[in-house]
Write a protein that holds these residues in place. Structure first.
Motif, PDB file in Angstrom:
ATOM      1  N   ASP A  34      41.593 -20.477 -40.766  1.00 57.35           N
ATOM      2  CA  ASP A  34      40.924 -21.908 -40.576  1.00 57.35           C
ATOM      3  C   ASP A  34      41.288 -22.347 -39.199  1.00 57.35           C
ATOM      4  N   SER A  35      40.563 -21.650 -38.245  1.00 54.96           N
ATOM      5  CA  SER A  35      40.957 -22.078 -36.842  1.00 54.96           C
ATOM      6  C   SER A  35      39.769 -21.899 -36.147  1.00 54.96           C
ATOM      7  N   PRO A  36      39.470 -22.691 -34.867  1.00 53.38           N
ATOM      8  CA  PRO A  36      38.385 -22.209 -34.019  1.00 53.38           C
ATOM      9  C   PRO A  36      38.551 -20.883 -33.294  1.00 53.38           C
ATOM     10  N   VAL A  37      39.783 -20.255 -33.430  1.00 47.86           N
ATOM     11  CA  VAL A  37      40.135 -19.001 -32.734  1.00 47.86           C
ATOM     12  C   VAL A  37      40.570 -17.964 -33.736  1.00 47.86           C
ATOM     13  N   GLN A  38      40.160 -16.869 -33.812  1.00 47.47           N
ATOM     14  CA  GLN A  38      40.690 -15.658 -34.992  1.00 47.47           C
ATOM     15  C   GLN A  38      41.217 -14.765 -34.233  1.00 47.47           C
ATOM     16  N   THR A  39      41.783 -13.865 -34.957  1.00 51.83           N
ATOM     17  CA  THR A  39      42.483 -12.720 -34.226  1.00 51.83           C
ATOM     18  C   THR A  39      41.497 -11.696 -33.689  1.00 51.83           C
ATOM     19  N   VAL A  40      42.367 -11.077 -32.873  1.00 54.56           N
ATOM     20  CA  VAL A  40      41.278  -9.851 -32.278  1.00 54.56           C
ATOM     21  C   VAL A  40      41.019  -8.635 -33.118  1.00 54.56           C
ATOM     22  N   ARG A  41      41.689  -8.544 -34.473  1.00 60.37           N
ATOM     23  CA  ARG A  41      41.605  -7.521 -35.184  1.00 60.37           C
ATOM     24  C   ARG A  41      40.255  -7.426 -35.987  1.00 60.37           C
ATOM     25  N   LYS A  42      39.779  -6.328 -36.350  1.00 58.83           N
ATOM     26  CA  LYS A  42      38.565  -6.037 -36.797  1.00 58.83           C
ATOM     27  C   LYS A  42      38.552  -6.632 -38.526  1.00 58.83           C
ATOM     28  N   CYS A  43      37.427  -6.739 -38.662  1.00 62.09           N
ATOM     29  CA  CYS A  43      37.142  -7.267 -40.419  1.00 62.09           C
ATOM     30  C   CYS A  43      36.226  -7.063 -40.945  1.00 62.09           C
ATOM     31  N   SER A  44      36.259  -6.099 -41.966  1.00 62.43           N
ATOM     32  CA  SER A  44      35.063  -5.350 -42.676  1.00 62.43           C
ATOM     33  C   SER A  44      34.594  -6.392 -44.090  1.00 62.43           C
ATOM     34  N   CYS A  45      35.410  -7.595 -44.397  1.00 54.27           N
ATOM     35  CA  CYS A  45      35.131  -8.210 -45.668  1.00 54.27           C
ATOM     36  C   CYS A  45      33.735  -8.591 -45.598  1.00 54.27           C
ATOM     37  N   PRO A  46      33.111  -8.600 -46.674  1.00 50.28           N
ATOM     38  CA  PRO A  46      31.720  -9.359 -46.836  1.00 50.28           C
ATOM     39  C   PRO A  46      31.923 -10.825 -47.132  1.00 50.28           C
ATOM     40  N   GLU A  47      31.000 -11.419 -46.747  1.00 48.20           N
ATOM     41  CA  GLU A  47      30.997 -12.823 -46.786  1.00 48.20           C
ATOM     42  C   GLU A  47      31.533 -13.555 -47.915  1.00 48.20           C
ATOM     43  N   GLY A  48      32.464 -14.468 -48.005  1.00 42.95           N
ATOM     44  CA  GLY A  48      33.062 -15.048 -49.042  1.00 42.95           C
ATOM     45  C   GLY A  48      34.117 -14.363 -49.700  1.00 42.95           C
ATOM     46  N   VAL A  49      34.747 -13.203 -49.026  1.00 44.46           N
ATOM     47  CA  VAL A  49      35.778 -12.320 -49.462  1.00 44.46           C
ATOM     48  C   VAL A  49      36.688 -12.126 -48.435  1.00 44.46           C
TER      49      VAL A  49
END
Length: 488
Positions: free
Chosen positions: A219-234
């Motif tokens: 919950d931040s305006p800035v996220q990590t540089v790590r990749k994310c493969s989660c679908p929306e809401g997961v």
């Protein structure tokens, strides 16, 4: 004098103007102060910077040293000055009360404790409506642990720690009393005496450095540089950390526990945030085991996160107990535990007394702080200026290999320094220290945190402006560039 002091450094960064003129310094010379420090003050009270700073006066977001040099304070006396140094409203209220009544204990009634208790609890959701005033965050957390054990008749308390990645352990800091040292997972706060009985740590859900995390977790305006493969809401990272939490409950503690304590955003470790909904599910698991949930709002409270007045609100939870300190008094030594009537009644089984907690002076200061936050629009300022600063710092993360992570919410920000973005190994402490010292040289005061002091902590008075941010970011940019040139 300030210009002469900076003349050896070539940068276009220009400190924003300030109309305040400090008084002339009239106390002991600097070297005599150093001598007193060495001979008469305990050595455990360590100081920042190679040449320690001798401060003389403060005004809002500014500090002035004994020679009249001005500094932009981005650490706020370790996240303690909330509305601004010597804020006129708080100063005036304090002066009036000093002339009326400094102290009387809780065996008598006085107006300010009742007025303040009503104001403070009106800002918290039901059923958090009963307050016990203390003098420090350590004392508040110590009392919260005690009340949790009294109320539940259970003993074990869980806190967050131990992320295993690159052999690094991360930590929470909840205080320095014998009770709270058991919650604090950091070796240089611990002494060679027994502590921690009944305290168990579980894996910190750090989505930057932990084993799981992606680019949409926080919950931040800035996220990590790590990749994310989660679908929306997961959020698979959240699910994995909850599984680790369950593993701790199933293997390390009895079937019933006294409680679970967590900061909504980690403070000393450098504004570490958890995946969305982690706290909500963790709270549910603790309550199923008969425990209560404690939100340590010592650093996150009073509007600092911007979007909400309390950090726990950003997680969509209502704790059973909230501990408050630091910004509650804008630097005045006061703190509080707020809980439910049912839990508070458990403490009334025997006498529990605090001589100074809730003094007339402290409560007047606390009330003035609440009024200043509202009148000056400081929660909104935290959201606007904090978001602006996070986004500006994120540009530096994208530009410099050694800036591994920028995170936070409102004016609770961490910048984690790394050797490179492939393995996230911490930038050596001496290299981080050089950048930190350089920023101090140009008048920007920043904190440090993390197990290896690799994270720059930015938690300023909540009154700072976007012009202040521009100056600080430009100074930081200049010294990052200088560091890279030195390394090359």
């Amino acid at each position: 004098r300030q210009q002469k002091w900076k003349s050896s450094v070539s940068t276009q960064a220009k400190m924003p103007p300030c109309d305040f003129v400090p008084e002339k310094y009239k106390s002991y010379p600097y070297e005599h102060m150093r001598k007193i420090r060495e001979q008469n003050i305990v050595p455990s009270l360590r100081m920042y910077y190679k040449k320690p700073l001798l401060l003389h006066q403060g005004y809002m977001q500014w500090l002035f040293d004994y020679e009249g040099r001005r500094y932009l304070d981005l650490f706020a006396g370790i996240v303690t000055v909330s509305v601004g140094h010597c804020h006129p409203k708080v100063t005036m209220a304090t002066q009036k009360q000093l002339a009326r009544l400094w102290h009387t204990t809780n065996i008598y009634m006085h107006p300010s404790i009742h007025e303040y208790a009503e104001k403070l609890t009106s800002l918290l959701p039901d059923p958090l409506k009963v307050v016990y005033m203390t003098n420090s965050g350590s004392e508040a957390n110590d009392l919260a642990m005690f009340m949790a054990r009294l109320h539940t008749r259970n003993f074990d308390i869980i806190s967050l720690s131990n992320v295993h990645l690159l052999c690094l352990n991360f930590f929470f800091y909840h205080g320095g009393s014998p009770y709270t040292l058991g919650l604090t997972s950091l070796f240089f706060y611990k002494h060679g005496v027994a502590n921690g009985f009944g305290c168990t740590t579980t894996m910190l859900p750090d989505v930057f450095r932990g084993p799981w995390g992606g680019s949409r977790c926080r919950d931040s305006p800035v996220q990590t540089v790590r990749k994310c493969s989660c679908p929306e809401g997961v959020c698979h990272a959240k699910d994995q950390y909850i599984e680790q939490f369950k593993d701790t409950l199933n293997t390390s503690v009895p079937k019933t526990v006294a409680g679970f304590i967590a900061e909504p955003i980690q403070g000393v470790n450098g504004a570490v945030q958890y995946p969305r909904n982690f706290l909500k599910e963790a709270y549910q698991l603790i309550r199923e085991r008969g425990g209560i949930c404690i939100a340590d709002e010592v650093q996150t409270g009073f509007g600092r996160t911007g979007s909400h007045f309390w950090g726990f609100q950003t997680h969509g939870v209502v704790p059973d107990m909230v501990t408050l300190a630091k910004g509650i008094g804008n630097g005045f030594p006061m703190a509080a535990v707020v809980t439910t009537k049912e839990i508070a009644d458990s403490l009334a089984q025997s006498l529990h007394f605090n001589t100074f907690g809730g003094s007339p002076l402290a409560c007047v200061v606390g009330a003035a702080v609440l009024e200043a936050i509202e009148e000056d629009g400081l929660q909104k300022n935290c959201e606007d200026v904090g978001t602006y600063m996070l986004l500006e710092l994120a540009k530096l993360r994208d530009k410099f290999e050694i800036v591994g992570d920028v995170r936070g919410k409102g004016l609770m920000i961490g910048v984690e320094m790394v050797t490179d973005k492939d393995i996230f190994f911490p930038l050596p402490a001496e290299e981080v220290g050089q950048i930190w010292e350089d920023c101090f040289f140009l008048g920007v005061l920043i904190g440090r945190g993390g197990l290896y002091n690799q994270t720059l902590r930015i938690k300023p008075p909540m009154c700072i402006t976007k012009k202040d941010v521009d100056f600080a970011v430009e100074v930081f940019h200049f010294f990052l560039q200088r560091h890279m040139e030195r390394a090359a």
